[in-house]
Motif scaffolding. Structure first.
Motif, PDB file in Angstrom:
ATOM      1  N   ARG A  65       0.835  -1.196   0.000  1.00 17.14           N
ATOM      2  CA  ARG A  65       0.000   0.000   0.000  1.00 17.14           C
ATOM      3  C   ARG A  65       0.877   1.256   0.000  1.00 17.14           C
ATOM      4  NH1 ARG A  65      -2.412  -0.576   4.603  1.00 17.14           N
ATOM      5  NH2 ARG A  65      -3.651  -2.295   3.818  1.00 17.14           N
ATOM      6  N   GLN A  66       1.928   1.235   0.815  1.00 21.07           N
ATOM      7  CA  GLN A  66       2.835   2.376   0.885  1.00 21.07           C
ATOM      8  C   GLN A  66       3.558   2.576  -0.445  1.00 21.07           C
ATOM      9  OE1 GLN A  66       5.669   2.134   4.067  1.00 21.07           O
ATOM     10  NE2 GLN A  66       6.608   4.070   3.565  1.00 21.07           N
TER      11      GLN A  66
ATOM     12  N   GLU B 200       1.144   4.099  -2.975  1.00 21.11           N
ATOM     13  CA  GLU B 200       0.809   5.495  -2.703  1.00 21.11           C
ATOM     14  C   GLU B 200       1.979   6.442  -2.951  1.00 21.11           C
ATOM     15  OE1 GLU B 200      -0.680   5.465   1.291  1.00 21.11           O
ATOM     16  OE2 GLU B 200      -2.529   4.443   0.714  1.00 21.11           O
ATOM     17  N   SER B 201       3.158   6.066  -2.465  1.00 20.55           N
ATOM     18  CA  SER B 201       4.287   6.997  -2.528  1.00 20.55           C
ATOM     19  C   SER B 201       5.401   6.573  -3.483  1.00 20.55           C
ATOM     20  CB  SER B 201       4.878   7.174  -1.128  1.00 20.55           C
ATOM     21  OG  SER B 201       5.490   5.967  -0.701  1.00 20.55           O
TER      22      SER B 201
END
Length: 66
Positions: free
Chosen positions: A11-12, A15-16
């Motif tokens: 997920r991280q 997102e980034s």
């Protein structure tokens, strides 16, 4: 505080586009190995596009099927 897991790392990354070494350190060895293998495949075949990164652990999918 809950443990940082494979799904959290993915997920991280989605997102980034990055993950910190502190977060790497919090992953279990099994999740870390799987994540690094997934990142290799993702970079080679998906051109690093975040939406193509597998959202769920392949090992966990196999356990669910059994």
């Amino acid at each position: 505080m809950s443990q940082y897991k494979y799904e959290d790392a993915v997920r991280q990354l989605q997102e980034s586009g990055a993950i910190s070494l502190v977060d790497f350190k919090q992953l279990s060895y099994e999740d870390l190995v799987e994540l690094l293998e997934e990142i290799k495949v993702w970079c080679l075949y998906a051109n690093g596009k975040p939406e193509k990164l597998a959202k769920e652990s392949k090992k966990k999918k196999k356990k669910k099927k059994d």
